[in-house]
Design a protein around this motif. Structure first.
Motif, PDB file in Angstrom:
ATOM      1  N   PRO A 198      39.730   4.467  62.086  1.00  0.00           N
ATOM      2  CA  PRO A 198      40.121   4.578  60.674  1.00  0.00           C
ATOM      3  C   PRO A 198      39.673   5.888  60.039  1.00  0.00           C
ATOM      4  O   PRO A 198      40.405   6.485  59.249  1.00  0.00           O
ATOM      5  N   ALA A 199      38.471   6.339  60.410  1.00  0.00           N
ATOM      6  CA  ALA A 199      37.968   7.593  59.850  1.00  0.00           C
ATOM      7  C   ALA A 199      38.813   8.766  60.319  1.00  0.00           C
ATOM      8  O   ALA A 199      39.179   9.650  59.533  1.00  0.00           O
ATOM      9  N   LEU A 200      39.159   8.793  61.607  1.00  0.00           N
ATOM     10  CA  LEU A 200      39.964   9.896  62.136  1.00  0.00           C
ATOM     11  C   LEU A 200      41.364   9.888  61.548  1.00  0.00           C
ATOM     12  O   LEU A 200      41.958  10.942  61.311  1.00  0.00           O
ATOM     13  N   THR A 201      41.908   8.712  61.292  1.00  0.00           N
ATOM     14  CA  THR A 201      43.224   8.619  60.665  1.00  0.00           C
ATOM     15  C   THR A 201      43.187   9.190  59.255  1.00  0.00           C
ATOM     16  O   THR A 201      44.091   9.924  58.847  1.00  0.00           O
ATOM     17  N   ALA A 202      42.126   8.864  58.513  1.00  0.00           N
ATOM     18  CA  ALA A 202      41.995   9.399  57.156  1.00  0.00           C
ATOM     19  C   ALA A 202      41.897  10.915  57.178  1.00  0.00           C
ATOM     20  O   ALA A 202      42.482  11.598  56.329  1.00  0.00           O
ATOM     21  N   VAL A 203      41.176  11.458  58.158  1.00  0.00           N
ATOM     22  CA  VAL A 203      41.039  12.909  58.264  1.00  0.00           C
ATOM     23  C   VAL A 203      42.379  13.547  58.627  1.00  0.00           C
ATOM     24  O   VAL A 203      42.772  14.566  58.059  1.00  0.00           O
ATOM     25  N   ALA A 204      43.107  12.946  59.571  1.00  0.00           N
ATOM     26  CA  ALA A 204      44.383  13.507  60.000  1.00  0.00           C
ATOM     27  C   ALA A 204      45.364  13.602  58.842  1.00  0.00           C
ATOM     28  O   ALA A 204      46.190  14.518  58.791  1.00  0.00           O
ATOM     29  N   ARG A 205      45.264  12.685  57.888  1.00  0.00           N
ATOM     30  CA  ARG A 205      46.192  12.702  56.751  1.00  0.00           C
ATOM     31  C   ARG A 205      45.916  13.854  55.791  1.00  0.00           C
ATOM     32  O   ARG A 205      46.744  14.157  54.938  1.00  0.00           O
ATOM     33  N   LEU A 206      44.763  14.483  55.926  1.00  0.00           N
ATOM     34  CA  LEU A 206      44.472  15.647  55.080  1.00  0.00           C
ATOM     35  C   LEU A 206      45.149  16.906  55.597  1.00  0.00           C
ATOM     36  O   LEU A 206      45.257  17.894  54.873  1.00  0.00           O
ATOM     37  N   LEU A 207      45.605  16.876  56.851  1.00  0.00           N
ATOM     38  CA  LEU A 207      46.204  18.063  57.456  1.00  0.00           C
ATOM     39  C   LEU A 207      47.682  18.135  57.117  1.00  0.00           C
ATOM     40  O   LEU A 207      48.320  17.113  56.860  1.00  0.00           O
ATOM     41  N   PRO A 208      48.259  19.339  57.130  1.00  0.00           N
ATOM     42  CA  PRO A 208      49.691  19.471  56.822  1.00  0.00           C
ATOM     43  C   PRO A 208      50.528  18.695  57.810  1.00  0.00           C
ATOM     44  O   PRO A 208      50.192  18.561  58.983  1.00  0.00           O
TER      45      PRO A 208
ATOM     46  N   GLY B  68      23.209   4.040  55.504  1.00  0.00           N
ATOM     47  CA  GLY B  68      24.171   3.540  56.474  1.00  0.00           C
ATOM     48  C   GLY B  68      24.613   4.601  57.462  1.00  0.00           C
ATOM     49  O   GLY B  68      24.071   5.702  57.531  1.00  0.00           O
ATOM     50  N   LEU B  69      25.648   4.262  58.222  1.00  0.00           N
ATOM     51  CA  LEU B  69      26.194   5.140  59.254  1.00  0.00           C
ATOM     52  C   LEU B  69      27.266   6.043  58.642  1.00  0.00           C
ATOM     53  O   LEU B  69      28.146   5.572  57.912  1.00  0.00           O
ATOM     54  N   HIS B  70      27.175   7.346  58.934  1.00  0.00           N
ATOM     55  CA  HIS B  70      28.119   8.314  58.377  1.00  0.00           C
ATOM     56  C   HIS B  70      28.560   9.307  59.442  1.00  0.00           C
ATOM     57  O   HIS B  70      27.883   9.491  60.457  1.00  0.00           O
ATOM     58  N   ALA B  71      29.691   9.955  59.178  1.00  0.00           N
ATOM     59  CA  ALA B  71      30.153  11.077  60.001  1.00  0.00           C
ATOM     60  C   ALA B  71      30.531  12.218  59.073  1.00  0.00           C
ATOM     61  O   ALA B  71      31.210  12.010  58.066  1.00  0.00           O
ATOM     62  N   ALA B  72      30.073  13.412  59.393  1.00  0.00           N
ATOM     63  CA  ALA B  72      30.436  14.603  58.618  1.00  0.00           C
ATOM     64  C   ALA B  72      31.733  15.176  59.185  1.00  0.00           C
ATOM     65  O   ALA B  72      31.930  15.221  60.401  1.00  0.00           O
ATOM     66  N   VAL B  73      32.589  15.634  58.281  1.00  0.00           N
ATOM     67  CA  VAL B  73      33.889  16.184  58.670  1.00  0.00           C
ATOM     68  C   VAL B  73      34.088  17.521  57.979  1.00  0.00           C
ATOM     69  O   VAL B  73      33.778  17.670  56.788  1.00  0.00           O
TER      70      VAL B  73
END
Length: 441
Positions: free
Chosen positions: A240-250, A179-184
């Motif tokens: 949605p993916a960017l929101t999930a990533v942003a929640r990992l930041l302080p 499927g479609l993925h993005a690496a972060v």
């Protein structure tokens, strides 16, 4: 798997006649029951934040763990603490598997003086919690296997080793691997990798610069990055993916409202869910953009603040190693140029796409060496703003807040230090690249 958790949480809610929530042992929300009460105290700040941001703060976690929930084998009743943002008491059902805590089921307790849940109903709810524990343990084991395969792809050398690692990860992911993925890349990262990230197919720790070495070896120097492989529905559905990533930041936390809240009150009242990714400064006036760039000098070492880089989406896993390099470059660019971050997409970092690749190691060009010393920080800043403004003296002087004659004097000093002629295109290109690359070191 998510549906299984929701069904089990709904079963506990029905047994005890109260809405339940399920969190893993890192206090990240997994599922929650419907809430249709008119009681304003039921949705206190701690519970509201947990549901809206899908996780609790470290202060909230510490406060609740102070009641021994991580060691308990049965229900734990926790009194209300309004100063800490807990307006109603809680009943915590520890979720365990083979003696190891996997998570917690939370319910709102009755008002003081009212009878609590029936003991038989609590016992039945604990049996359901044990079934949840089995699912969480199985998921954790599968996640650990995926983490090893994912890390192998990112740290393997080019050639047959990398090809074998990609094949192993594809087999572990099953049909979803095509499927479609993005690496972060989230860096720098301290501590263990989160047990789960919403929308992630795999999560692991790797050395920040990539290349050889295991996460454990890099951990000795604290130079780790968190790698996340996000599932995407389409190349246009990144939010949605960017929101999930942003929640990992302080997150920025507001000051505590009262002194005796054990830190939980401040954590409960913290606003926001982290910054969303920026698409890059389109639509801004040239002068204001240059002024923003003028605030920082390339000679000043950037703080090791946590940033995230998101690669372009890829279909399948064959291009995953290259996508990881994009994510690392974007995270580095977000540190070098704060206006790009804290979550930067590879497609939006402009010249840093090339510079991050060229400047994998610190740049030490002899022409720019003297200019990049702390003693000449102001001259370096002046030169960078002048070049950012395409050599237009009026724009550069306005961005720097200086007279045009002062600008000309500083540029003459730059030419003396570097031996470069700023009227020559290639000399300008060399100096501009050196100044931008210096931000990446």
């Amino acid at each position: 798997m998510k549906g299984d958790y929701q069904d089990l949480v709904d079963e506990i809610s029905a047994l005890l006649g109260a809405p339940a929530t399920l969190e893993n042992r890192d206090f990240r929300l997994i599922a929650f029951g419907a809430h249709d009460s008119d009681d304003d105290l039921a949705m206190d700040p701690v519970r509201t934040r947990s549901i809206l941001t899908r996780q609790s703060t470290a202060a909230v976690r510490s406060w609740f763990e102070g009641f021994g929930i991580a060691r308990a084998t049965g229900p734990v009743r926790i009194p209300a603490a309004p100063d800490a943002g807990v307006f109603r008491g809680r009943i915590c059902l520890p979720v365990r598997f083979r003696g190891i805590v996997q998570g917690y089921v939370w319910l709102l307790d009755q008002e003081p003086g009212a009878p609590g849940p029936d003991p038989a109903a609590l016992a039945a709810a604990m049996e359901v919690a044990q079934r949840i524990g089995v699912l969480l343990a199985e998921e954790a084991k599968a996640g650990a296997d995926l983490s090893r395969e994912f890390q192998a792809v990112l740290t393997a050398g080019r050639g047959w080793q990398q090809d074998m690692a990609v094949a192993a990860l594809r087999a572990a992911l099953g049909p979803g691997g095509d499927g479609l993925h993005a690496a972060v890349c989230v860096a720098p990262w301290s501590g263990e990798a989160p047990a789960s990230v919403p929308g992630a197919a795999a999560v692991c720790l790797v050395p920040r610069r990539g290349g050889s070495g295991s996460g454990d070896e890099a951990g000795a120097s604290g130079d780790l990055a968190l790698a996340v492989l996000l599932r995407l529905r389409s190349t246009d559905a990144l939010t949605p993916a960017l929101t999930a990533v942003a929640r990992l930041l302080p997150r920025a936390v507001e000051p505590a409202r009262t002194a005796g809240a054990a830190g939980a009150g401040a954590a409960a009242s913290a606003g926001g869910t982290g910054a969303a990714a920026r698409a890059g400064g389109t639509g801004k006036a040239a002068g204001s953009t240059a002024a923003a760039k003028a605030k920082a000098s390339p000679t000043a070492a950037p703080a090791r603040r946590m940033t995230a880089g998101v690669a372009d989406p890829v279909r399948g896993l064959a291009e995953l190693p290259a996508a990881w390099e994009q994510a690392v470059a974007a995270a580095r660019a977000a540190v070098a140029q704060p206006r790009l971050g804290p979550v930067a997409q590879w497609s939006a970092i402009g010249p840093y796409r090339m510079l991050a690749t060229l400047a994998a190691d610190p740049v030490d060009d002899p022409a720019a060496r003297a200019l990049l010393t702390p003693a000449h920080r102001e001259l370096a800043r002046t030169a960078e703003v002048f070049l950012d403004c395409a050599g237009q003296a009026g724009r550069a002087a306005a961005a720097l807040g200086i007279h045009r004659q002062t600008l000309y004097y500083r540029l003459a000093r730059v030419e003396q230090l570097t031996g470069l002629d700023l009227d020559e295109g290639e000399d300008r290109l060399l100096l501009h690249m050196a100044l931008k690359a210096a931000r990446l070191t």
